[in-house]
Structure formats: structure tokens, C-alpha cells
Write an enzyme that holds these catalytic residues in place. Structure first.
Site, PDB file in Angstrom:
ATOM      1  CD  GLU A 161      -2.826   1.418   0.345  1.00  0.00           C
ATOM      2  OE1 GLU A 161      -3.094   0.405  -0.424  1.00  0.00           O
ATOM      3  OE2 GLU A 161      -2.519   2.588  -0.447  1.00  0.00           O
ATOM      4  CG  LEU A 163      -2.566   4.483   2.805  1.00  0.00           C
ATOM      5  CD1 LEU A 163      -2.630   5.300   3.989  1.00  0.00           C
ATOM      6  CD2 LEU A 163      -4.483   3.783   2.941  1.00  0.00           C
ATOM      7  N   GLY A 266      13.405  21.615   5.344  1.00  0.00           N
ATOM      8  CA  GLY A 266      12.504  21.947   7.247  1.00  0.00           C
ATOM      9  C   GLY A 266      12.929  20.984   8.031  1.00  0.00           C
ATOM     10  CB  CYS A 273       5.556   5.455   6.516  1.00  0.00           C
ATOM     11  SG  CYS A 273       3.893   4.905   6.410  1.00  0.00           S
TER      12      CYS A 273
HETATM   13  C1  UDX Z   1       4.726   7.826   3.607  1.00  0.00           C
HETATM   14  C2  UDX Z   1       4.974   7.956   1.792  1.00  0.00           C
HETATM   15  O1  UDX Z   1       4.573   8.546   0.849  1.00  0.00           O
HETATM   16  C3  UDX Z   1       3.227   7.094   1.313  1.00  0.00           C
HETATM   17  O2  UDX Z   1       3.851   6.547   0.606  1.00  0.00           O
HETATM   18  C4  UDX Z   1       3.800   5.024   1.976  1.00  0.00           C
HETATM   19  O3  UDX Z   1       2.779   4.447   2.293  1.00  0.00           O
HETATM   20  C5  UDX Z   1       3.924   5.611   3.599  1.00  0.00           C
HETATM   21  O4  UDX Z   1       4.784   7.038   4.134  1.00  0.00           O
HETATM   22  P1  UDX Z   1       3.544   9.743   4.838  1.00  0.00           P
HETATM   23  O5  UDX Z   1       3.829   9.178   6.199  1.00  0.00           O
HETATM   24  O6  UDX Z   1       1.533  10.157   5.479  1.00  0.00           O
HETATM   25  O7  UDX Z   1       3.376   8.878   3.539  1.00  0.00           O
HETATM   26  O8  UDX Z   1       3.860  11.172   4.198  1.00  0.00           O
HETATM   27  P2  UDX Z   1       4.655  11.314   3.272  1.00  0.00           P
HETATM   28  O9  UDX Z   1       3.598  12.414   2.734  1.00  0.00           O
HETATM   29  O10 UDX Z   1       5.913  10.652   2.517  1.00  0.00           O
HETATM   30  O11 UDX Z   1       5.490  12.521   4.442  1.00  0.00           O
HETATM   31  C6  UDX Z   1       6.892  12.376   5.617  1.00  0.00           C
HETATM   32  C7  UDX Z   1       6.656  13.171   6.378  1.00  0.00           C
HETATM   33  O12 UDX Z   1       7.795  13.455   4.916  1.00  0.00           O
HETATM   34  C8  UDX Z   1       6.215  14.448   7.267  1.00  0.00           C
HETATM   35  O13 UDX Z   1       6.926  14.146   8.116  1.00  0.00           O
HETATM   36  C9  UDX Z   1       6.807  15.453   6.144  1.00  0.00           C
HETATM   37  O14 UDX Z   1       6.407  16.298   6.575  1.00  0.00           O
HETATM   38  C10 UDX Z   1       7.843  14.863   5.558  1.00  0.00           C
HETATM   39  N1  UDX Z   1       8.141  15.967   4.101  1.00  0.00           N
HETATM   40  C11 UDX Z   1       7.454  15.284   3.435  1.00  0.00           C
HETATM   41  C12 UDX Z   1       9.344  16.711   3.994  1.00  0.00           C
HETATM   42  O15 UDX Z   1       9.673  17.414   5.225  1.00  0.00           O
HETATM   43  N2  UDX Z   1       9.119  17.076   2.958  1.00  0.00           N
HETATM   44  C13 UDX Z   1       9.237  16.937   1.860  1.00  0.00           C
HETATM   45  O16 UDX Z   1       9.196  17.794   0.731  1.00  0.00           O
HETATM   46  C14 UDX Z   1       8.214  16.644   2.103  1.00  0.00           C
END
Ligand code: UDX
Length: 448
Positions: A161, A163, A266, A273
Site C-alpha cells: 500500500e 497511501l 525543514g 512509515c
Molecule cells: C509515506 C509515503 O509517502 C507513502 O507512500 C507510504 O505509503 C507511507 O509513508 P506518509 O507517512 O503519509 O506517507 O507521509 P509523507 O507525505 O510521505 O511525508 C512523510 C514525512 O516527510 C512528513 O513528516 C513530511 O512532513 C515530510 N516531508 C515530506 C518533508 O519534510 N519534505 C517534503 O518535501 C515532503
């Protein structure tokens, strides 16, 4: 459509609750199981156990017994009921990091399979969705065949998955790809039937063997983590050279080969995950004798964790060298916006460090205060951004919720002690804040 295929979902957290509701939306009769009775009670009333945009609406449309619902989604805590009901069983339980180790804890997945398989007395497909170390699926497939009265007629497939929290409903109903790790044609045909709607809408359906399917997920999360830590490493260089990482990322993003996404510098990545998945991949690669291949992930992890410390230091420096007794407002506790998830949240971690180093920290988050309070009961919590900012010596923007971007700096300026804003997410407009007399500081950006 009313399909003859009946689906069950084991584990009703972020992944499972969304998957169960989405399967009902696609027309299937669905039975969901969780071992926590309170979760089931909540879901049966049409409420998700977590905050996820659009999920309560989807549950309301399908949970049996709710007025006007399709009645296609119901819940149980019994594995015997589950096996009697379903043709396809999705395993969606979590695989957290093991305390004190890099490896992930497979006990929930193992327990689910051990509890389900002895009841499988007719041809069925067990489909793993949880993120697991490569090799787990083959082991679990053997276990299912061993335990199930149906023997080899009870098959196992792996269907990772992808998501994202905050977009879970959208990502589940219209995924950007479907990966089906299978060992035979019957499993492939079953998964094609389950996903007929997104496949017809153009979602690529990729058939692989079991280990490749497991690895797609680990590799995707390793890549995304690497991209974020790359830009955060560049932020460190910008800090040393007085450059601007936001402009740098923008310029890099115009290169099609690099792309704009996941280059937001940042305080780094967190959540349930990415951090644990890169560690689990390192641990598993080590077991397989391939540790060197992913030794760079250790550095990715280190860069990421350094950003949290850098934010604490930036706060200390901005406050004249000491945090003692300083009032700090923290905007954001969730690991990302549109979620109430505080697992390994950089925002909450920073708030905690500031508190432990003597600052008086007040946290506000639109959805995650309750979860944050459970993890960090000693922090103060407010019910609005303005309330958190009362008399603050510094305001820290640590989770980029839309409502924080819409704050009026002039209005907030009226309540704070000092107009000092530190942007840990690089999403506020520095000019806007500076125009209202604020000192704006951010990681990887010039001071003025
Ligand atoms: C992630 C994966 O994107 C997803 O495909 C997988 O199934 C589960 O793990 P998620 O944990 O929901 O999803 O968050 P994501 O949007 O990937 O962001 C992860 C972290 O990275 C967050 O803390 C976010 O703030 C940070 N982030 C994301 C950054 O610091 N910079 C970015 O450019 C993008």
C-alpha cells in the site's frame, strides 16, 4: 455493482479502515476485523478511529445499520466469522519498529496469519498489505498452506500500500499504481477482479514475484526519505554559505529529471512509515548480507534527525542563547498536516526537547492535541494558535497546516511578547511576516 467476491480486512488503523471503506465504495461486501473492541464500536457508528479527511463520510455511506448507507461494510472481532465470510482477506496490521532495534516488529502480522489460517477451509486468497521485510511473504505463504484446512488452495499474495496520510481515501480509491506480488495465475486474476474499477480507470497494474512486491514499498520509502534528506543536507550548506534552500529547491525542481516534489526543506520527515521503514530495510539488508548496499540510509536518517536538533538550536540562538524560562508557542504537533498522527513527529519531538531544556512550551494543533497530550502530558496545550501565542517570546511553525499559512501576522503580533517567528516548514511568507514587524527565521534561509 454488487460483486460476488467478499472481502475482509484485518487491522483497522490508517491503512485498514481506509481500505475497508474503499472496498465497500467499489461495490464489495466487506467485513473488517480489529482486536481492539473500542475501535470496532467507533467504526460501527461510522467514525474512523483516526482523523483522515473524507474517511468518516465514506464510512457513513457504507457501514451497515447507519441510515441511508449501502450496508456493505460491517465489523467483527472473530477470525472464524471472518473466514466464513470472505474470499479475499487483506492483512493491514501495523509493523512498528522494535524497541531498541532497527528491525520491524512482525508479531502483529504473524498473529493475524496464525489466527486466520486455521479457519480457511475453502479456496481463498490472503493478501498482505502491511510493509514487511523482504522474505516475509514467502514465509507467510508457507505458513498459510500449512495451517489452512484448504492446504494449497489457501494462497497468499503481497499487494503493498502506498497511501499517504491526509490523502488516504483518494490514494486508496485512485492509486497511482497497483503492485501484485503473486505466485500463480489464480491470485493474479483475483486481484485483477478486486481492483477492476481502478484498472479500468487507467491505474497501472504491475505483476511481480513476492520479494519484488515487498521491496517496491521499502524502496519507494527509501527513495522519498533520501530526497527529503538530500534537500535538508543542502539546507545545511545554505546555512553555512548564506544561501536560500527554498530558492535552490525551486530551481532544482524545474529539472524534469529531479522534479519539485519531496524537496521541501525543514525539520525533516517523521510519521509511522518513513523513519521505521528505512531502518527496517537496513536491518533486513544486513540479515541478507547486503548491508553495504543501503549503508547510505544511515546517513539519510542522521541528516533527518539533525534537523530536529538544528531547530532547537535556531530557537535557542534566536532567543539570545538560552531557553530557560522562555515562552515558546509551537504551532503543529502532527507529523504532517491533515493528520492527527503524532508517531515520530518532528514537531512534537522539538516541542519536547525545548521543554526539557527549560522553555515553557505551549502547543496547538488543529487535530492532534489529544494524541500529543497522551505522548507528552507535561507540555501545555492551547485550543487555538492565538491562544498558544499569548505572551510568547517565539512562535515556532512546525507542521504546515493551511490555517497556519492563513494567520494574520498583524493580529498575532498583538498577543505575543516578542514578534519572533521561526518557520520549521518553510511554507510561511517571510515578507508578509517581516512587514508586520516580525523577525522571521527559518532553517536553510538567510537571516534577513
Ligand atoms: C509515506 C509515503 O509517502 C507513502 O507512500 C507510504 O505509503 C507511507 O509513508 P506518509 O507517512 O503519509 O506517507 O507521509 P509523507 O507525505 O510521505 O511525508 C512523510 C514525512 O516527510 C512528513 O513528516 C513530511 O512532513 C515530510 N516531508 C515530506 C518533508 O519534510 N519534505 C517534503 O518535501 C515532503
Amino acid at each position: 455493482m454488487n460483486s460476488p467476491t467478499k472481502i475482509t480486512v484485518i487491522g483497522l488503523g490508517y491503512l485498514g479502515a481506509t481500505h475497508a471503506a474503499a472496498m465497500a465504495e467499489l461495490g464489495f461486501d466487506v467485513l473488517g476485523l480489529d482486536i481492539v473492541p473500542e475501535k470496532i464500536q467507533k467504526l460501527a457508528r461510522g467514525h474512523a478511529p483516526i482523523y483522515e479527511p473524507g474517511l468518516d463520510e465514506l464510512l457513513g455511506r457504507h457501514v451497515a445499520g447507519l441510515p441511508g448507507s449501502s450496508g456493505r461494510l460491517s465489523f467483527t472481532t472473530s477470525f472464524a466469522d471472518l473466514a466464513a465470510f470472505g474470499d479475499v482477506h487483506f492483512v493491514c496490521v501495523n509493523t512498528p519498529q522494535r524497541p531498541g532495534e532497527y528491525a520491524c516488529d512482525m508479531s502483529y502480522v504473524d498473529a493475524a496469519v496464525e489466527a486466520l489460517a486455521p479457519h480457511l477451509d475453502r479456496p481463498t486468497l490472503v493478501v498482505g498489505k502491511s510493509t514487511v521485510p523482504v522474505g516475509s511473504a514467502a514465509r507467510l505463504a508457507r505458513r498459510v498452506a500449512e495451517l489452512a484446512p484448504a492446504g494449497a488452495e489457501a494462497e497468499l499474495a503481497w499487494n503493498p500500500e502506498f497511501l499517504r496520510e491526509g490523502f488516504a481515501v483518494e490514494d486508496t480509491l485512485s492509486p497511482d499504481r497497483i503492485v501484485a506480488g503473486v505466485t500463480g495465475e489464480r491470485a493474479e486474476a483475483t486481484l485483477r477482479e478486486v481492483y477492476a474499477t481502478p484498472i479500468a480507470a487507467g491505474t497501472p497494474f504491475l505483476v511481480t514475484d513476492l520479494p519484488t512486491a515487498e521491496l517496491v514499498k521499502s524502496a519507494a520509502n527509501a527513495f522519498l526519505s533520501t530526497k527529503i534528506s538530500f534537500i535538508n543536507a543542502m539546507a545545511e550548506i545554505c546555512e553555512a554559505a548564506d544561501g536560500d534552500v527554498v530558492r535552490l529547491a525551486e530551481a532544482l525542481g524545474h529539472d524534469d529529471r529531479i522534479g519539485k516534489k519531496f524537496l521541501r526543506a525543514g525539520i525533516g520527515f517523521g510519521g509511522g512509515c518513513l523513519p521505521k521503514d528505512i531502518r527496517a530495510l537496513m536491518a533486513r539488508a544486513g540479515e541478507l548480507g547486503a548491508a553495504e548496499a543501503v549503508s547510505f540510509l544511515r546517513e539519510i536518517d542522521a541528516i533527518n534527525m539533525r534537523r530536529r536538533a538544528a531547530m532547537v538550536e535556531l530557537t535557542r540562538e534566536s532567543l539570545g542563547g538560552s531557553l530557560l524560562g522562555k515562552r515558546v508557542a509551537v504551532l503543529g504537533a502532527a507529523f504532517k498536516p491533515d493528520s492527527d498522527d503524532v508517531r515520530d513527529s518532528p514537531a512534537l519531538n522539538i516541542a519536547g526537547q525545548l521543554h526539557l531544556q527549560g522553555a515553557q512550551v505551549t502547543v496547538y494543533d488543529p487535530k492532534a492535541v489529544e494524541n500529543a497530550r497522551r505522548v507528552f502530558p507535561t507540555l501545555a496545550y492551547a485550543s487555538s494558535a492565538v491562544e498558544a501565542a499569548q505572551s510568547a517570546d517565539a512562535v515556532l511553525h512546525l507542521t504546515e497546516w493551511r490555517e497556519f499559512r492563513e494567520i494574520d501576522p498583524a493580529a498575532m503580533g498583538e498577543v505575543v511578547g516578542e514578534r519572533r517567528i521561526l518557520d520549521g516548514r518553510n511554507t510561511l511568507d517571510p515578507e508578509l511576516w517581516r512587514k508586520s514587524g516580525w523577525t522571521y527565521r527559518a532553517l536553510g534561509r538567510p537571516t534577513a
